[in-house]
Design an enzyme around this catalytic site. Structure first.
Site: not given
Ligand code: AMP
Length: 695
Positions: A113, A115, A117, A231, A319, A413, A416, A431, A436
């Protein structure tokens, strides 16, 4: 229509609207026009207005409502919300897969899946209806953000009927988990609006999502255009499904927003291929991802692998490396910080890196500029990893133009004009002028910033104007501002006739209220806000813990200070020098006179507050107008020190605190002979933690 017809029409409309919401937000496949959708909503609203007895919390008309108040309630997660272990490259990923293969005895089927953010979220549905939403918090305890998450359009307020079939027998409550995120487009719009309003911008969509979920007013969350991808389920036994893949299918059927970019893999090549492909298309996605999550698909195999205390052993996050972009650096300017440090800043042609537009990046110091050999006019490589501020990695030498200019550090600076010095043992140019204006501006900005006194509405433009007209020179000046002068403050914008636009009453009143509220911030925030050199958030917190009042801190010797957690000789010296400088002492005294917190509050001390008021019962009545302290906050602080705060006055009441416009409780206290305290006495108790001395 008879009553039954009305009820069934309302229910039919709700189902129809839910269906189209799902098509639109979860599947991105609308079946009807926006106008037709709006018309369905309008009809439902009208019918509900005529029949308020038929309104239910799960109706699509009821997404926004209520007010969270000062604090979110905490939620203890029944099952821990785990984090994920990381693999930083393919070698680490392969090693993890090999480990799982060894335990299981074969190459496991994997579910891959994206990840996302964003920020973790847990949604609890009882009998199919959304009853609670909670943040992850520390994994064991999160915050109740139900009212806010209800406003997120792709979160169903009730599950689709198709979902019922998948539930294990006798289960009527399930907790689903996923990520709440802010799409790139919404993030850009939000930051542009913040910039226009002179407010601080969010560093990245993840912070923006987390911040939006934790709003006091759900209307604000609703305006932020958040989305979710779900998920996971807290307790897999609640469903009849047997794998992550089947779980995602069920979640989709239940009406949740599930990310479509998932796949199953049976070989290392398939895993690598998926990860590489996602890395490539990362920029094209409408939301931020920071990797791929690789999960062992079968639930049985997952349970064989189990968990560590922090993360599942059956999943890993591959990552992505921090995103890098190239752009032209058209200038190097010099910024003056609040402690007078001069920092060279790369001025870049705007470029989107890791979800936000970057047009400036720090070059740290003159030495760094020369070490990296970046010249004005160079094409440079810019990187931004997560929260980290954008960074210039170096020039692309093959693209260097003939007229690229070697930067020369300034001798004076830029704000001033005072001569610049380099202190022994430091690389930074500094400075050292106390007058300033650039330093003053930065100090004032820092005081008002979110990590310090959090004065909402004190944006850069307002602060700059107040500095320009000489009304703000030091942080204590905030507390002598008046609503009238703020309302008349000329902004940098002008109207049609060339007259400056004034700030106006409404904004002035809001800002005054925010300044007032800032007086009750924690002691650590005050210490951070003062901007002592080397004292950031963490050190300020440690100091507030070790020296719970300004007086105690000012009396501490350098040797004593050096013993505080995280404070060494250099930091101790800087704190002591700051607190012994008469100008700073004068500012601190004026802050104290203005009623700004000068001693540790409950927030500072956490659970370690000495129970000095144990056995005493307080009743608060009237408004606490002078200190701007709310009654809730005051009772919270009294309770933290062991006092009992009740609502009615009796012979057992130790003290009644009477604010402005105190009513019958005051009268009753007088009648019963219960001592009555005024607001000033209350503040002294809160500050000293000691019961009042009665004459
Ligand atoms: P980290 O915060 O970098 O430790 O990553 C872990 C977090 O990634 C988890 O706590 C989830 O909130 C998030 N996350 C995002 N996408 C997914 C996914 N597809 N499956 C599991 N966790 C995910």
């Amino acid at each position: 229509m008879n009553a039954e017809d009305i009820a069934s029409r309302i229910e039919a409309l709700r189902r129809e609207i839910e269906h189209h919401t799902y098509q639109y937000y979860a599947l991105d496949a609308p079946e009807i026009s926006d106008a037709a959708f709006d018309s369905l909503m309008r009809e439902l609203r009208e019918m509900e207005a005529e029949h308020p007895e038929l309104v239910v919390p799960t109706s699509p008309t009821q997404r926004v409502g209520g007010y969270v108040g000062e604090q979110f309630a905490s939620v203890v997660h029944e099952q821990r919300m785990y984090s994920l272990d990381n693999a930083m490259d393919f070698a680490e990923l392969d090693e993890w897969i090999a480990g799982a293969q060894k335990v299981l005895g074969h190459f496991p089927e994997l579910c891959l899946e994206l990840k996302i953010d964003g920020s973790s979220i847990a949604l609890t549905y009882a009998k199919g209806e959304l009853v609670r939403a909670a943040t992850r918090g520390d994994g064991a305890t999160g915050e109740d953000v139900t009212l806010n998450m209800r406003t997120v359009s792709d979160v169903p307020l009730r599950l689709r009927q198709d979902a019922q079939g998948g539930l294990a027998a006798s289960v009527d409550s399930i907790e689903l988990r996923g990520e709440v995120y802010m799409p790139k487009k919404s993030f850009d719009a939000l930051n542009r609006a913040a910039e226009r309003a002179g407010k601080q911008q969010f560093a990245n969509p993840r912070n923006a999502a987390a911040g939006s979920v934790r709003q006091k007013d759900p209307m604000v969350t609703a305006s932020r255009n958040l989305s979710t991808f779900i998920y996971a389920i807290a307790d897999q036994r609640a469903l009849k499904v047997r794998s992550q893949w089947e779980l995602l299918e069920w979640l989709r059927r239940a009406g949740l927003h599930v990310n479509p970019d998932v796949t199953r893999a049976k070989t290392l090549e398939e895993v690598h291929e998926f990860c590489s492909r996602q890395l490539e298309r990362r920029q094209d996605l409408p939301y931020e991802i920071d990797g791929v999550v690789v999960k062992v698909n079968s639930f049985t195999e997952q349970s064989v692998l189990g968990f560590t205390s922090r993360a599942p052993k059956w999943a890993i996050a591959f990552k992505f490396p921090p995103e890098e972009k190239t752009t032209r650096m058209h200038d190097i300017t010099v910024q003056v910080g609040r402690t007078g440090v001069l920092t060279p800043v790369a001025e870049l042609d705007p470029v989107v890196v890791a979800g936000s537009t970057v047009s400036r990046a720090t070059l740290h110091n003159a030495e760094e500029v020369h070490r990296k050999d970046v010249r004005i006019g160079d094409t440079v490589i810019v990187r931004k990893a997560g929260d980290v501020i954008p960074e210039v990695l170096g020039p692309v030498l093959s693209l260097r133009p003939d007229n690229a200019l070697v930067w020369q550090p300034p001798m004076t600076c830029p704000s001033c004009g005072s001569p610049v010095v380099t202190e022994p043992g430091e690389v930074a140019l500094r400075c050292v002028s106390i007058d300033c204006p650039a330093q003053a501006f930065e100090r004032l900005r820092h005081w008002a910033s979110r990590q310090a006194m959090d004065i909402d509405g004190a944006g850069n433009e307002i602060i700059r104007r107040l500095v320009e007209i000489g009304r703000l020179n030091d942080v204590a000046d905030y507390y002598s501002l008046t609503e009238d002068e703020l309302a008349c403050l000329a902004t940098n914008r002008s109207d049609g006739e060339g007259e400056p636009v004034r700030l106006g009453r409404i904004i002035a009143a809001k800002l005054m209220a925010a300044i007032e509220t800032s007086k009750t911030r924690s002691f650590a925030r005050v210490l951070n806000g003062l901007g002592m050199r080397h004292v950031g958030k963490n050190t300020a917190e440690a100091l507030a813990h070790a020296y719970p009042s300004m007086e105690a801190l000012m009396n501490a010797t350098e040797e004593q200070l050096a013993c505080v957690d995280g404070v060494g000789d250099i930091v101790a010296h800087s704190i002591a020098t700051f607190l012994r400088t008469s100008d700073n002492v004068a500012v601190i005294e004026r802050l104290q006179d203005a009623g700004v917190t000068m001693a540790a509050t409950q927030e500072d001390l956490g659970d370690d507050v000495p129970q000095t008021l144990a056995g005493l019962t307080f009743v608060l009545t009237g408004t606490l107008a002078e200190s701007g302290l709310s009654r809730d906050r005051a009772s919270e602080r009294l309770s933290a020190m062991g006092a009992k705060v009740t609502n009615s006055v009796s012979k057992k009441t130790s003290y009644v605190v009477a604010g402005e416009a105190a009513g019958s409780k005051y009268d009753k206290a007088v009648k019963l002979g219960v001592p009555v305290l005024d607001e000033a006495q209350l503040l002294r108790i809160l500050e000293s933690g000691q019961p009042p001395v009665m004459e």
